[in-house]
Design a protein around this motif. Structure first.
Motif, PDB file in Angstrom:
ATOM      1  N   GLU A   1     -15.722 -15.635   4.906  1.00  0.00           N
ATOM      2  CA  GLU A   1     -15.613 -15.969   3.484  1.00  0.00           C
ATOM      3  C   GLU A   1     -16.683 -15.214   2.707  1.00  0.00           C
ATOM      4  O   GLU A   1     -17.758 -14.928   3.229  1.00  0.00           O
ATOM      5  N   ASN A   2     -16.370 -14.888   1.469  1.00  0.00           N
ATOM      6  CA  ASN A   2     -17.288 -14.160   0.580  1.00  0.00           C
ATOM      7  C   ASN A   2     -17.638 -12.770   1.106  1.00  0.00           C
ATOM      8  O   ASN A   2     -18.714 -12.257   0.841  1.00  0.00           O
ATOM      9  N   SER A   3     -16.716 -12.183   1.864  1.00  0.00           N
ATOM     10  CA  SER A   3     -16.941 -10.843   2.419  1.00  0.00           C
ATOM     11  C   SER A   3     -16.015  -9.846   1.723  1.00  0.00           C
ATOM     12  O   SER A   3     -15.066 -10.234   1.039  1.00  0.00           O
TER      13      SER A   3
ATOM     14  N   VAL B   1     -12.254 -10.582   2.416  1.00  0.00           N
ATOM     15  CA  VAL B   1     -11.625 -11.629   1.607  1.00  0.00           C
ATOM     16  C   VAL B   1     -11.451 -11.163   0.162  1.00  0.00           C
ATOM     17  O   VAL B   1     -10.404 -11.400  -0.459  1.00  0.00           O
ATOM     18  N   THR B   2     -12.438 -10.475  -0.377  1.00  0.00           N
ATOM     19  CA  THR B   2     -12.348  -9.968  -1.750  1.00  0.00           C
ATOM     20  C   THR B   2     -11.162  -9.029  -1.903  1.00  0.00           C
ATOM     21  O   THR B   2     -10.360  -9.169  -2.838  1.00  0.00           O
ATOM     22  N   LYS B   3     -11.021  -8.093  -0.980  1.00  0.00           N
ATOM     23  CA  LYS B   3      -9.899  -7.145  -1.062  1.00  0.00           C
ATOM     24  C   LYS B   3      -8.567  -7.843  -0.804  1.00  0.00           C
ATOM     25  O   LYS B   3      -7.563  -7.496  -1.419  1.00  0.00           O
ATOM     26  N   PHE B   4      -8.557  -8.820   0.080  1.00  0.00           N
ATOM     27  CA  PHE B   4      -7.334  -9.567   0.329  1.00  0.00           C
ATOM     28  C   PHE B   4      -6.865 -10.260  -0.954  1.00  0.00           C
ATOM     29  O   PHE B   4      -5.700 -10.178  -1.328  1.00  0.00           O
ATOM     30  N   HIS B   5      -7.780 -10.926  -1.648  1.00  0.00           N
ATOM     31  CA  HIS B   5      -7.412 -11.629  -2.883  1.00  0.00           C
ATOM     32  C   HIS B   5      -6.923 -10.666  -3.960  1.00  0.00           C
ATOM     33  O   HIS B   5      -6.006 -11.001  -4.715  1.00  0.00           O
TER      34      HIS B   5
ATOM     35  N   VAL C   1      -5.335  -7.790  -3.433  1.00  0.00           N
ATOM     36  CA  VAL C   1      -4.014  -7.287  -3.056  1.00  0.00           C
ATOM     37  C   VAL C   1      -2.948  -8.383  -3.163  1.00  0.00           C
ATOM     38  O   VAL C   1      -1.758  -8.088  -3.255  1.00  0.00           O
ATOM     39  N   CYS C   2      -3.369  -9.628  -3.210  1.00  0.00           N
ATOM     40  CA  CYS C   2      -2.407 -10.734  -3.361  1.00  0.00           C
ATOM     41  C   CYS C   2      -1.634 -10.642  -4.675  1.00  0.00           C
ATOM     42  O   CYS C   2      -0.578 -11.256  -4.821  1.00  0.00           O
ATOM     43  N   LYS C   3      -2.140  -9.873  -5.610  1.00  0.00           N
ATOM     44  CA  LYS C   3      -1.475  -9.708  -6.909  1.00  0.00           C
ATOM     45  C   LYS C   3      -0.387  -8.635  -6.865  1.00  0.00           C
ATOM     46  O   LYS C   3       0.308  -8.422  -7.855  1.00  0.00           O
ATOM     47  N   SER C   4      -0.219  -7.981  -5.746  1.00  0.00           N
ATOM     48  CA  SER C   4       0.765  -6.904  -5.619  1.00  0.00           C
ATOM     49  C   SER C   4       2.176  -7.423  -5.883  1.00  0.00           C
ATOM     50  O   SER C   4       2.535  -8.537  -5.496  1.00  0.00           O
ATOM     51  N   GLN C   5       2.978  -6.586  -6.499  1.00  0.00           N
ATOM     52  CA  GLN C   5       4.377  -6.916  -6.765  1.00  0.00           C
ATOM     53  C   GLN C   5       5.316  -6.290  -5.731  1.00  0.00           C
ATOM     54  O   GLN C   5       6.506  -6.566  -5.729  1.00  0.00           O
ATOM     55  N   ASP C   6       4.768  -5.449  -4.869  1.00  0.00           N
ATOM     56  CA  ASP C   6       5.574  -4.788  -3.843  1.00  0.00           C
ATOM     57  C   ASP C   6       6.104  -5.832  -2.856  1.00  0.00           C
ATOM     58  O   ASP C   6       5.332  -6.625  -2.305  1.00  0.00           O
ATOM     59  N   ARG C   7       7.390  -5.822  -2.628  1.00  0.00           N
ATOM     60  CA  ARG C   7       8.031  -6.823  -1.772  1.00  0.00           C
ATOM     61  C   ARG C   7       7.491  -6.806  -0.345  1.00  0.00           C
ATOM     62  O   ARG C   7       7.198  -7.849   0.238  1.00  0.00           O
ATOM     63  N   VAL C   8       7.337  -5.638   0.237  1.00  0.00           N
ATOM     64  CA  VAL C   8       6.859  -5.543   1.621  1.00  0.00           C
ATOM     65  C   VAL C   8       5.394  -5.990   1.711  1.00  0.00           C
ATOM     66  O   VAL C   8       5.016  -6.718   2.629  1.00  0.00           O
ATOM     67  N   VAL C   9       4.597  -5.573   0.747  1.00  0.00           N
ATOM     68  CA  VAL C   9       3.193  -5.984   0.719  1.00  0.00           C
ATOM     69  C   VAL C   9       3.110  -7.501   0.570  1.00  0.00           C
ATOM     70  O   VAL C   9       2.311  -8.160   1.238  1.00  0.00           O
ATOM     71  N   ARG C  10       3.938  -8.074  -0.270  1.00  0.00           N
ATOM     72  CA  ARG C  10       3.957  -9.533  -0.446  1.00  0.00           C
ATOM     73  C   ARG C  10       4.320 -10.228   0.878  1.00  0.00           C
ATOM     74  O   ARG C  10       3.773 -11.278   1.200  1.00  0.00           O
ATOM     75  N   ASN C  11       5.221  -9.636   1.641  1.00  0.00           N
ATOM     76  CA  ASN C  11       5.580 -10.199   2.949  1.00  0.00           C
ATOM     77  C   ASN C  11       4.407 -10.136   3.925  1.00  0.00           C
ATOM     78  O   ASN C  11       4.202 -11.058   4.710  1.00  0.00           O
ATOM     79  N   ILE C  12       3.653  -9.051   3.874  1.00  0.00           N
ATOM     80  CA  ILE C  12       2.466  -8.922   4.725  1.00  0.00           C
ATOM     81  C   ILE C  12       1.435  -9.978   4.333  1.00  0.00           C
ATOM     82  O   ILE C  12       0.842 -10.629   5.192  1.00  0.00           O
ATOM     83  N   ILE C  13       1.245 -10.156   3.047  1.00  0.00           N
ATOM     84  CA  ILE C  13       0.309 -11.163   2.549  1.00  0.00           C
ATOM     85  C   ILE C  13       0.744 -12.555   3.010  1.00  0.00           C
ATOM     86  O   ILE C  13      -0.063 -13.340   3.510  1.00  0.00           O
ATOM     87  N   LYS C  14       2.028 -12.841   2.849  1.00  0.00           N
ATOM     88  CA  LYS C  14       2.563 -14.144   3.250  1.00  0.00           C
ATOM     89  C   LYS C  14       2.383 -14.347   4.760  1.00  0.00           C
ATOM     90  O   LYS C  14       1.987 -15.415   5.211  1.00  0.00           O
TER      91      LYS C  14
END
Length: 144
Positions: free
Chosen positions: A42-44, A47-51, A53-66
């Motif tokens: 946490e606080n690394s 995690v910062t980059k993960f959060h 990229v969570c805003k991405s609208q790309d369908r495949v990227v969203r699936n990876i995030i999920k």
């Protein structure tokens, strides 16, 4: 026996995700299916980059995030969490050899007694291998 992974934050770089979507999806799926676990600090930067990229609208990227959220982040059997402030300092010789931005990765690896550090940084791989840190690139792990 399951492995415990520390994964470099590069995995959440937008350019990396765009270029390597399928490989990243396959990598995370393989880690999950082999009953392996991941370390999240946490606080690394991870995690910062993960959060971000969570805003991405790309369908495949969203699936990876999920996939990452559901299979690892929200699954206490698959994710070992630490707060960066709780990780001990690195031994002086390692701290001097490794770029400061990467200290949290090695600190997490040592603290969690992880099996593998996954990164794309070949110089990091070369440096930490001298300190008995098992460090591989994602494509090397995928060949196993």
């Amino acid at each position: 026996m399951s492995d415990l992974f520390v994964i470099d934050e590069w995995i959440w770089e937008p350019e990396v995700l765009e270029k390597h979507k399928e490989q990243i999806f396959q990598f995370l799926s393989k880690v999950y299916e082999k009953c392996d676990r991941v370390v999240v600090v946490e606080n690394s930067p991870f995690v910062t980059k993960f959060h971000k990229v969570c805003k991405s609208q790309d369908r495949v990227v969203r699936n990876i995030i999920k996939l990452f959220k559901n299979m690892f982040l929200y699954n206490s059997q698959k994710c070992v969490k630490y707060d960066e402030t709780d990780l001990p300092s690195l031994p002086e010789d390692i701290a001097k050899a490794v770029k400061e931005d990467d200290h949290y990765l090695i600190r997490a690896y040592i603290t969690a007694q992880a099996s593998i550090l996954i990164t794309t940084d070949s110089s990091l791989i070369e440096i930490v291998s001298k300190y008995s840190v098992c460090c591989k690139q994602m494509h090397e792990y995928m060949k196993e």
